[in-house]
Scaffold this motif. Structure first.
Motif, short mmCIF file in Angstrom:
data_model
loop_
_atom_site.label_atom_id
_atom_site.label_comp_id
_atom_site.label_asym_id
_atom_site.label_seq_id
_atom_site.Cartn_x
_atom_site.Cartn_y
_atom_site.Cartn_z
N LEU A 31 0.83 -1.20 0.00
CA LEU A 31 0.00 0.00 0.00
C LEU A 31 0.87 1.25 0.00
CD1 LEU A 31 -2.80 1.27 0.07
CD2 LEU A 31 -2.73 1.10 2.57
N TYR A 35 0.86 3.85 -3.02
CA TYR A 35 0.46 5.23 -2.71
C TYR A 35 1.53 6.22 -3.15
CZ TYR A 35 -0.96 9.42 -0.29
OH TYR A 35 -1.30 10.72 -0.02
N LYS A 36 2.79 5.86 -2.96
CA LYS A 36 3.87 6.76 -3.37
C LYS A 36 3.86 6.97 -4.88
CE LYS A 36 6.48 8.15 -0.02
NZ LYS A 36 6.55 9.55 0.30
N LYS A 39 -0.52 8.36 -5.49
CA LYS A 39 -1.01 9.42 -4.60
C LYS A 39 -2.52 9.39 -4.37
CE LYS A 39 3.10 11.40 -4.54
NZ LYS A 39 4.06 10.74 -3.77
N ASN A 40 -3.11 8.21 -4.39
CA ASN A 40 -4.54 8.07 -4.15
C ASN A 40 -4.74 6.78 -3.36
OD1 ASN A 40 -7.32 7.15 -4.50
ND2 ASN A 40 -7.52 8.86 -5.95
N LYS A 41 -5.14 6.93 -2.09
CA LYS A 41 -5.23 5.78 -1.20
C LYS A 41 -6.28 4.77 -1.66
CE LYS A 41 -5.55 4.43 3.59
NZ LYS A 41 -5.88 4.77 4.95
N ASN A 42 -7.42 5.24 -2.12
CA ASN A 42 -8.49 4.32 -2.53
C ASN A 42 -8.07 3.49 -3.73
OD1 ASN A 42 -10.24 5.20 -0.51
ND2 ASN A 42 -11.07 6.81 -1.79
N ALA A 44 -4.99 2.90 -4.63
CA ALA A 44 -3.89 2.05 -4.16
C ALA A 44 -4.43 0.80 -3.47
CB ALA A 44 -2.97 2.83 -3.23
N GLU A 45 -5.46 0.96 -2.65
CA GLU A 45 -6.05 -0.20 -1.96
C GLU A 45 -6.67 -1.18 -2.95
OE1 GLU A 45 -8.66 1.72 0.84
OE2 GLU A 45 -7.07 1.89 2.35
N CYS A 80 -0.18 0.21 -11.04
CA CYS A 80 -0.09 1.65 -10.78
C CYS A 80 0.21 2.41 -12.07
CB CYS A 80 0.99 1.95 -9.74
SG CYS A 80 0.56 1.43 -8.07
N GLU A 142 2.81 10.47 4.00
CA GLU A 142 1.90 11.18 3.11
C GLU A 142 2.60 12.23 2.25
OE1 GLU A 142 -1.66 12.42 5.13
OE2 GLU A 142 -1.68 10.57 6.33
#
Length: 194
Positions: A31, A35-36, A39-42, A44-45, A80, A142
């Motif tokens: 994750l 995310y890196k 840049k979007n957590k949802n 990325a999950e 990604c 973050e």
């Protein structure tokens, strides 16, 4: 390590508990890695979930935990990149950033090592005082600027700088005790806080 090797065998046998253990082992690292990039957590999950589905579908192809780890990071990186290509208007990444991500296997292994070191640092950060941990979380995980951190935590830039300095000092001592050289930690920290 024997426990992880058993998970490989159990995974090959189709035991869902082995998959659950591998998810526990690798999901946070993946994750953070995803995310890196996007840049979007949802998103990325979702990518991480898809990566584990692909692992399950190909469970008979893996002979070691290292193969599984490499597969997960590679599948995640590729997903990604696909997400970035589909959403170029949403994500403003330069062409050079995308080219940096399209790397050979050796570079993927370097990134895996990097994210494992980040994982070690994250575990140490959990032991920090609450405010200091929040500042380091926002800065490190973050990637927020000092101004953004000050605004969110209603604090001053000097507090943010002090917390970072104290964290770096503490981390140097912790990793010195774990026989990770000062230069390795310094190099990693210089990548995180230029």
């Amino acid at each position: 390590m024997k426990k992880l090797d058993q998970h490989v065998l159990d995974l090959q046998d189709g035991k869902e508990a082995a998959l659950a253990s591998l998810i526990d082992e690798f999901s946070e690292k993946l994750l953070f890695f995803a995310y890196k990039i996007i840049k979007n957590k949802n998103i990325a999950e979702e990518i991480i979930s898809d990566s584990f589905i692909k692992l399950w579908e190909r469970r008979g192809n893996f002979s070691s935990i290292e193969c599984i780890k490499s597969f997960l990071f590679l599948v995640t990186k590729n997903a990604c990149l696909d997400a970035l290509k589909q959403s170029r208007s949403k994500f403003e990444h330069s062409e050079s950033f995308l080219m940096d991500l399209k790397t050979d296997t050796q570079d993927v292994l370097t990134k895996i090592i990097y994210y494992e070191l980040i994982d070690l640092i994250a575990k140490e950060i959990e032991k920090f005082p609450k405010k200091q941990a929040q500042i380091i979380q926002l800065s490190l995980i973050e990637g927020r600027s000092t101004e953004e951190i000050c605004e969110e935590l209603e604090t001053t830039p000097s507090t943010v700088y002090f917390a970072r300095s104290k964290a770096i000092s503490t981390l140097k001592q912790v990793f010195k005790q774990k026989n990770i050289s000062y230069y390795q930690v310094s190099f990693l920290l210089s990548m995180l806080w230029p």
